[in-house]
Design an enzyme around this catalytic site. Structure first.
Site, PDB file in Angstrom:
ATOM      1  N   HIS A 187      -7.880  -4.348  -1.923  1.00 19.88           N
ATOM      2  CA  HIS A 187      -6.622  -3.753  -1.461  1.00 19.88           C
ATOM      3  C   HIS A 187      -6.095  -4.450  -0.203  1.00 19.88           C
ATOM      4  CE1 HIS A 187      -3.562  -0.705  -1.295  1.00 19.88           C
ATOM      5  NE2 HIS A 187      -3.897  -0.362  -0.079  1.00 19.88           N
ATOM      6  N   ASP A 188      -6.987  -4.966   0.626  1.00 17.96           N
ATOM      7  CA  ASP A 188      -6.562  -5.614   1.868  1.00 17.96           C
ATOM      8  C   ASP A 188      -5.935  -6.985   1.658  1.00 17.96           C
ATOM      9  OD1 ASP A 188      -7.175  -3.555   3.531  1.00 17.96           O
ATOM     10  OD2 ASP A 188      -8.954  -4.463   4.422  1.00 17.96           O
ATOM     11  N   ARG A 206     -13.166   7.157   7.988  1.00 19.14           N
ATOM     12  CA  ARG A 206     -12.796   5.740   7.972  1.00 19.14           C
ATOM     13  C   ARG A 206     -13.806   4.910   7.186  1.00 19.14           C
ATOM     14  NH1 ARG A 206      -8.122   2.881   8.509  1.00 19.14           N
ATOM     15  NH2 ARG A 206      -8.491   0.809   9.347  1.00 19.14           N
ATOM     16  N   SER A 227       0.854  -1.181   0.000  1.00 18.08           N
ATOM     17  CA  SER A 227       0.000   0.000   0.000  1.00 18.08           C
ATOM     18  C   SER A 227       0.900   1.245   0.000  1.00 18.08           C
ATOM     19  CB  SER A 227      -0.954  -0.024   1.192  1.00 18.08           C
ATOM     20  OG  SER A 227      -1.894   1.027   1.131  1.00 18.08           O
ATOM     21  N   ASP A 261      -8.448  -4.990  -6.555  1.00 22.71           N
ATOM     22  CA  ASP A 261      -8.093  -3.771  -5.815  1.00 22.71           C
ATOM     23  C   ASP A 261      -8.630  -2.557  -6.568  1.00 22.71           C
ATOM     24  OD1 ASP A 261      -6.907  -1.657  -4.452  1.00 22.71           O
ATOM     25  OD2 ASP A 261      -4.930  -2.603  -4.353  1.00 22.71           O
TER      26      ASP A 261
END
Length: 523
Positions: free
Chosen positions: A504-505, A310, A239, A467
């Site tokens: 993305h995680d 968030r 990232s 992603d």
């Protein structure tokens, strides 16, 4: 005298269950998130006599209850202590446990003209540095991560990359000496906006200077100098860490052996900039942000803005197909009527993600670090522009001032950004290679030249098709640019949706595909 409104909220919170655990150290008030559209909220007077009763808003009740709790802590703190860093105040003392600290007394000139007179880098290590000091790996973090990537004796709590680091794991601590830092601008021990400005003993807040990922890397290499490490075996990151890893090699090519960049980019692109901009705008719109000056009691940190920021970020961390599998269109309670507060399971998931994080990270750090990500561009033109700015401001850390020091100093810190009377108009895109996107005709020439320092570095570039924050084409752009610059030792891995739907995680979750690729490369 406690206002009746506050007593009602506290009473409701005390008797209501919560659907997820909240940190007891923050003394958060428990509040019900159950949905009941048939009753009027006990905290706000409803309009009587209408065709239908007023809807209740337990999600807003929860935010108001937390604000009241933080206000009570702030008032208690202001009457019992004047220590700005006291954990009894409303702003938490951000920490993930024990770590080491490197304190630099030499000033650091930042890319856009700011200066840190002195600074601290929080770091942790695992494994043993060999006598030749040639087995060190610098591990770079994502935006909001601390230096605690793996558990250790001083801090046995599992780290953010726990399963990837250790004996006989992808980053083998029987072979390598692993170093992980909290980046400059962060809030887990490294110098950032919540740190004390040595000039007046008060928190920097938004007096903290704009910084870049390159500035963060320069701070890290000051730490390596302190540790006596002249060359890294590898620079590894995911990232934002993947961006920092590439940056390390570009800035210090002779001091980095191998490079691993996972789910990163060589320059930030409009979509990711737009998403981070939206998070910052939501956060700064929270009145409690107070233009960054919320540290001293009886101020309350901007927890509402942080929660919403968030939630926006979480949308970009996973993929739609995964959420389809996990949540579908299922509602939290099909037996109850729809509500405007979190109702669908995906809504409750996002609500929980924001709820559990809103007091775990400093709001100003989020602003500054995310802005540094937006500014990231390893193209040759951007590098030249930044070097010109650095040369112009070198006098700030030199013993002598330039001849035109008086005119240089005057207005040096003024912000010249103004909003135009009319919205900016979209400009025609230039035909130059600087503006050229990755295409079948080849990568942008400006990026090829900017990455030319890595022509001889073995490099692993890993991307994930699911992603949406750092799409796989951005990793292909890196690999193509490196190869166009003469690098013949580039390993490019792209995980299709048949391999991972985690978006993305994936770099945090996929030990098999991500971990094995890293392990093979480091061998």
């Amino acid at each position: 005298m406690v206002p009746r409104h506050a007593l009602q909220l506290l009473h409701r919170a005390a008797r209501s269950p919560t659907p997820f655990p909240l940190s007891p150290s923050l003394n958060r008030i428990r509040i019900s998130h159950s949905i009941n559209v048939r009753c009027i909220s006990s905290t706000h007077s409803g309009r009587s006599g209408g065709s239908n009763p007023q809807m209740s808003f337990p999600c807003l009740d929860a935010l108001e209850a937390r604000t009241l709790s933080l206000q009570s802590r702030a008032l208690a703190s202001s009457t019992s202590s004047t220590n700005l860093s006291s954990s009894s105040g409303p702003e938490p003392t951000y920490t993930t446990g024990a770590h080491q600290a490197f304190n630099s007394i030499d000033p650091l000139l930042l890319d856009y003209g700011g200066v840190l007179p002195k600074f601290t880098i929080a770091y942790e290590t695992w494994g043993t540095l060999n006598p030749e000091r040639s087995n060190a790996i610098l591990l770079h973090t994502g935006l909001s991560a601390s230096s605690h990537a793996h558990s250790n004796e001083a801090n046995p709590k599992p780290g953010w990359w726990e399963r990837f680091i250790g004996p006989r794991k992808p980053i083998d601590t029987d072979r390598f000496f692993v170093i992980c830092t909290n980046v400059l601008g962060g809030c887990y021990g490294s110098t950032g906006p919540s740190s004390i400005d040595p000039s007046d003993g008060l928190p920097y807040a938004t007096r903290f200077p704009i910084l870049t990922l390159q500035d963060m890397v320069r701070g890290q290499f000051r730490l390596l100098d302190y540790l006596g490490i002249t060359k890294l075996y590898a620079s590894v990151g995911s990232s934002m860490g993947g961006m920092l890893s590439l940056c390390s090699g570009v800035l210090y090519p002779s001091r980095v052996g191998r490079i691993v960049s996972i789910s990163g980019c060589a320059r930030s692109h409009p979509y990711s900039i737009a998403m981070r901009h939206t998070q910052r705008q939501v956060l700064m719109a929270d009145p409690a942000w107070n233009r960054g000056f919320y540290y001293s009691p009886p101020q309350v940190p901007p927890h509402t803005g942080m929660k919403l920021a968030r939630e926006i970020a979480t949308i970009t961390y996973r993929s739609g197909p995964e959420w389809e599998q996990r949540f579908g269109r299922q509602r939290a309670d099909e037996s109850k009527a729809p509500a405007l507060c979190p109702d669908f399971l995906i809504e409750t998931y996002l609500d929980h993600a924001g709820e559990k994080w809103c007091l775990e990270y400093d709001a100003n750090s989020l602003l500054y670090v995310s802005k540094a990500m937006d500014l990231f561009d390893l193209g040759a033109k951007n590098a030249a522009d930044r070097e010109a700015i650095r040369a112009k401001n070198q006098w700030k850390i030199d013993s002598t001032l330039p001849e035109d020091a008086s005119s240089t100093i005057e207005g040096q810190d003024e912000c010249t950004l103004t909003l135009p009377p009319k919205p900016y108009k979209e400009q025609p895109r230039a035909s130059s290679t600087v503006a050229q996107a990755a295409s079948p005709s080849g990568p942008p020439e400006d990026l090829v030249r900017g990455l030319s320092a890595l022509a001889n570095h073995p490099t692993l570039i890993l991307g994930v098709a699911s992603d949406i924050l750092f799409p796989a084409w951005q990793q292909r752009e890196i690999a193509e640019s490196l190869r166009a610059g003469g690098n013949r030792v580039v390993t490019h891995v792209e995980l299709g949706e048949d391999k991972s739907l985690f978006g993305h995680d994936t770099f945090l979750l996929d030990l098999v595909n991500v971990g094995c690729a890293v392990e093979r490369f480091l061998e």
